[in-house]
Scaffold this motif. Structure first.
Motif, PDB file in Angstrom:
ATOM      1  N   LEU A 158       0.829  -1.210   0.000  1.00  0.00           N
ATOM      2  CA  LEU A 158       0.000   0.000   0.000  1.00  0.00           C
ATOM      3  C   LEU A 158       0.865   1.262   0.000  1.00  0.00           C
ATOM      4  CD1 LEU A 158      -2.686  -1.136   2.599  1.00  0.00           C
ATOM      5  CD2 LEU A 158      -3.042  -0.810   0.136  1.00  0.00           C
ATOM      6  N   GLY A 159       1.951   1.237   0.769  1.00  0.00           N
ATOM      7  CA  GLY A 159       2.857   2.384   0.784  1.00  0.00           C
ATOM      8  C   GLY A 159       3.521   2.594  -0.562  1.00  0.00           C
ATOM      9  N   THR A 160       3.927   1.492  -1.203  1.00  0.00           N
ATOM     10  CA  THR A 160       4.536   1.611  -2.531  1.00  0.00           C
ATOM     11  C   THR A 160       3.534   2.191  -3.519  1.00  0.00           C
ATOM     12  OG1 THR A 160       6.025  -0.258  -2.112  1.00  0.00           O
ATOM     13  CG2 THR A 160       5.587   0.291  -4.418  1.00  0.00           C
ATOM     14  N   LEU A 161       2.281   1.736  -3.425  1.00  0.00           N
ATOM     15  CA  LEU A 161       1.238   2.248  -4.318  1.00  0.00           C
ATOM     16  C   LEU A 161       1.036   3.743  -4.128  1.00  0.00           C
ATOM     17  CD1 LEU A 161      -1.114   1.871  -6.315  1.00  0.00           C
ATOM     18  CD2 LEU A 161      -2.554   1.272  -4.341  1.00  0.00           C
ATOM     19  N   THR A 162       0.878   4.184  -2.888  1.00  0.00           N
ATOM     20  CA  THR A 162       0.588   5.607  -2.659  1.00  0.00           C
ATOM     21  C   THR A 162       1.784   6.488  -2.999  1.00  0.00           C
ATOM     22  OG1 THR A 162       1.143   5.333  -0.307  1.00  0.00           O
ATOM     23  CG2 THR A 162      -1.178   5.169  -0.925  1.00  0.00           C
ATOM     24  N   ARG A 163       2.991   6.009  -2.727  1.00  0.00           N
ATOM     25  CA  ARG A 163       4.177   6.808  -3.088  1.00  0.00           C
ATOM     26  C   ARG A 163       4.324   6.905  -4.602  1.00  0.00           C
ATOM     27  NH1 ARG A 163       6.220   3.802   1.302  1.00  0.00           N
ATOM     28  NH2 ARG A 163       7.260   2.319  -0.115  1.00  0.00           N
ATOM     29  N   ALA A 164       3.989   5.816  -5.305  1.00  0.00           N
ATOM     30  CA  ALA A 164       4.052   5.856  -6.766  1.00  0.00           C
ATOM     31  C   ALA A 164       2.979   6.782  -7.330  1.00  0.00           C
ATOM     32  CB  ALA A 164       3.888   4.447  -7.328  1.00  0.00           C
ATOM     33  N   ASP A 166       1.746   9.392  -5.890  1.00  0.00           N
ATOM     34  CA  ASP A 166       2.144  10.771  -5.586  1.00  0.00           C
ATOM     35  C   ASP A 166       3.320  11.254  -6.412  1.00  0.00           C
ATOM     36  OD1 ASP A 166       0.208  10.966  -3.655  1.00  0.00           O
ATOM     37  OD2 ASP A 166       1.569  10.695  -1.959  1.00  0.00           O
ATOM     38  N   GLY A 167       4.072  10.324  -6.984  1.00  0.00           N
ATOM     39  CA  GLY A 167       5.303  10.682  -7.662  1.00  0.00           C
ATOM     40  C   GLY A 167       6.506  10.713  -6.735  1.00  0.00           C
ATOM     41  N   ARG A 168       6.314  10.266  -5.480  1.00  0.00           N
ATOM     42  CA  ARG A 168       7.435  10.234  -4.541  1.00  0.00           C
ATOM     43  C   ARG A 168       8.356   9.057  -4.791  1.00  0.00           C
ATOM     44  NH1 ARG A 168       5.233   9.309   0.720  1.00  0.00           N
ATOM     45  NH2 ARG A 168       3.196   8.852  -0.179  1.00  0.00           N
ATOM     46  N   GLU A 169       7.869   8.063  -5.493  1.00  0.00           N
ATOM     47  CA  GLU A 169       8.672   6.886  -5.813  1.00  0.00           C
ATOM     48  C   GLU A 169       8.437   6.553  -7.291  1.00  0.00           C
ATOM     49  OE1 GLU A 169       9.135   2.327  -4.169  1.00  0.00           O
ATOM     50  OE2 GLU A 169       8.571   3.885  -2.729  1.00  0.00           O
ATOM     51  N   PRO A 170       8.993   7.384  -8.189  1.00  0.00           N
ATOM     52  CA  PRO A 170       8.713   7.198  -9.619  1.00  0.00           C
ATOM     53  C   PRO A 170       9.172   5.851 -10.156  1.00  0.00           C
ATOM     54  CG  PRO A 170      10.483   8.802  -9.261  1.00  0.00           C
ATOM     55  CD  PRO A 170       9.860   8.547  -7.934  1.00  0.00           C
ATOM     56  N   GLU A 171      10.181   5.241  -9.510  1.00  0.00           N
ATOM     57  CA  GLU A 171      10.661   3.945  -9.982  1.00  0.00           C
ATOM     58  C   GLU A 171       9.659   2.825  -9.718  1.00  0.00           C
ATOM     59  OE1 GLU A 171      12.533   4.625  -5.860  1.00  0.00           O
ATOM     60  OE2 GLU A 171      11.906   5.788  -7.622  1.00  0.00           O
ATOM     61  N   ALA A 172       8.604   3.139  -8.950  1.00  0.00           N
ATOM     62  CA  ALA A 172       7.588   2.124  -8.643  1.00  0.00           C
ATOM     63  C   ALA A 172       6.324   2.307  -9.470  1.00  0.00           C
ATOM     64  CB  ALA A 172       7.238   2.165  -7.157  1.00  0.00           C
ATOM     65  N   VAL A 173       6.375   3.125 -10.510  1.00  0.00           N
ATOM     66  CA  VAL A 173       5.174   3.382 -11.299  1.00  0.00           C
ATOM     67  C   VAL A 173       4.644   2.097 -11.945  1.00  0.00           C
ATOM     68  CG1 VAL A 173       6.438   3.958 -13.425  1.00  0.00           C
ATOM     69  CG2 VAL A 173       4.165   4.943 -13.008  1.00  0.00           C
ATOM     70  N   SER A 174       5.535   1.151 -12.213  1.00  0.00           N
ATOM     71  CA  SER A 174       5.097  -0.119 -12.828  1.00  0.00           C
ATOM     72  C   SER A 174       4.262  -0.967 -11.878  1.00  0.00           C
ATOM     73  CB  SER A 174       6.319  -0.923 -13.290  1.00  0.00           C
ATOM     74  OG  SER A 174       7.139  -1.279 -12.181  1.00  0.00           O
ATOM     75  N   PHE A 175       4.211  -0.582 -10.622  1.00  0.00           N
ATOM     76  CA  PHE A 175       3.441  -1.318  -9.621  1.00  0.00           C
ATOM     77  C   PHE A 175       1.970  -0.918  -9.641  1.00  0.00           C
ATOM     78  CE2 PHE A 175       2.178  -2.093  -5.096  1.00  0.00           C
ATOM     79  CZ  PHE A 175       2.521  -3.441  -5.010  1.00  0.00           C
ATOM     80  N   ILE A 176       1.673   0.297 -10.087  1.00  0.00           N
ATOM     81  CA  ILE A 176       0.324   0.865  -9.940  1.00  0.00           C
ATOM     82  C   ILE A 176      -0.730   0.030 -10.646  1.00  0.00           C
ATOM     83  CG2 ILE A 176      -1.155   2.848 -10.399  1.00  0.00           C
ATOM     84  CD1 ILE A 176       1.315   4.641 -10.122  1.00  0.00           C
ATOM     85  N   GLU A 177      -0.580  -0.122 -11.955  1.00  0.00           N
ATOM     86  CA  GLU A 177      -1.642  -0.771 -12.730  1.00  0.00           C
ATOM     87  C   GLU A 177      -1.899  -2.212 -12.293  1.00  0.00           C
ATOM     88  OE1 GLU A 177      -2.799  -1.945 -17.347  1.00  0.00           O
ATOM     89  OE2 GLU A 177      -1.058  -0.681 -16.930  1.00  0.00           O
TER      90      GLU A 177
END
Length: 326
Positions: A158-164, A166-177
């Motif tokens: 959940l933290g990785t999702l919310t940081r992605a 927000d743009g706080r963890e751009p390297e985790a954008v692949s996790f969102i979808e």
């Protein structure tokens, strides 16, 4: 399966946070009766007394000793006193009460030396050395710890999702979808925020619901998703730290370890922990078997390897141990 006669028998209970199992066995280790109930951890189950009372009601005559494994026991004096008070009120026979991870360790190693690494909704190690010294590592609960547990993995997801988001963890954008797809959220990025908050607002038992998210992380990690793999690797490092701490404190660097708990159904997590700790040994008995072993001793018996093997067979035949219980 039921047992209504008054022949001598032993009672064993494994009371965890998510579910509770009660088993009656005869002195030879044959399973006579099985009862199941909800979680009985006083820290997050307000109705734990009612659950236990239901399981302990209408038991047959002839119970000569009991072994209880109870979540949360031995930590908070107030909680432990409440658990002891309820058992004293029940008072049907002589009994032993231990922490539920303690009985899991007793069962896994047949009362001998070893490290039981539990990774379920929470995380904890219980260890014993050849001289009878025992210690606990972890088990602090989700507010203070539970690192590497299913809850921890879900919270990190959940933290990785919310940081992605927000743009706080751009390297985790692949996790969102893919993770939103697992959670059943809409594809529209603008609707994810409200869907997540609606999910959060509708939780009935947050700890269990967050722990369930580990299934999505495992699926994504197995598919090669980078952020999911990092969460699993971090969880494995935390769990390995529990084992390392036990080995250091007991000054037994080669002390064998055994796994327990639903988080180890995550194949990626299991492989990562093995890479750090070495291969685990197979348990001799499940946790409820550890409680049965303590009950047999409380009744004055001296269970040997043959008795333990017979009990393991009986519990397996009853679907409480081995592949049939998974």
């Amino acid at each position: 399966m039921s047992h209504a006669s008054g022949e001598p028998c032993l009672l064993a209970m494994d009371g965890g946070g998510s579910k509770t199992l009660l088993v009656l066995i005869d002195r030879r280790g044959t399973v006579l009766d099985v009862r199941r109930g909800g979680g009985t951890n006083p820290f997050d189950r307000p109705n734990w007394r009612e659950e236990m009372a239901g399981l302990l009601a209408d038991l047959p005559r002839g119970i000569v000793a009991a072994g209880f494994g109870m979540a949360g026991y031995g930590g908070s004096p107030a909680v432990s006193a409440g658990q002891e008070g309820m058992l004293a009120e029940w008072g049907r026979c002589p009994y032993v009460v231990r922490n539920d991870v303690d009985i899991a360790c007793v069962g896994a190693f047949g009362g001998g030396e070893g490290i039981l690494l539990l990774a379920g909704t929470g995380s904890m190690v219980w260890a014993a050395d050849p001289d009878g010294h025992a210690l606990r590592v972890g088990g602090w609960g989700n507010l203070f710890g539970d690192e590497g547990s299913a809850f921890w993995i879900g919270r990190e997801a959940l933290g990785t999702l919310t940081r992605a988001l927000d743009g706080r963890e751009p390297e985790a954008v692949s996790f969102i979808e893919p993770f939103c797809r697992f959670m059943g959220f809409p594809d529209d990025p603008g609707a994810i925020d409200s869907a997540l908050l609606d999910w959060y607002g509708g939780l009935r038992h947050a700890r269990s619901a967050v722990a369930e998210l580990t299934r999505g992380v495992e699926s994504l990690a197995a598919a090669g998703n980078g952020p999911a793999r990092r969460i699993v690797e971090q969880a494995a490092a935390h769990l390995a730290g529990h084992v390392d701490a036990a080995r250091r404190r007991l000054q037994r660097p080669a002390l064998p370890w055994c796994e327990a708990g639903g988080a180890f159904r995550n194949a990626s997590l299991r492989r990562a922990v093995i890479a750090l700790c070495g291969a685990p040994v197979a348990p001799l008995l499940p946790p409820v078997g550890g409680a049965a072993l303590l009950a047999a001793r409380r009744a004055g018996g001296d269970p040997d390897a043959a008795w333990i093997a017979g009990l393991a067979t009986g519990l397996t035949d009853a679907g409480l141990f081995g592949p049939a219980s998974s």
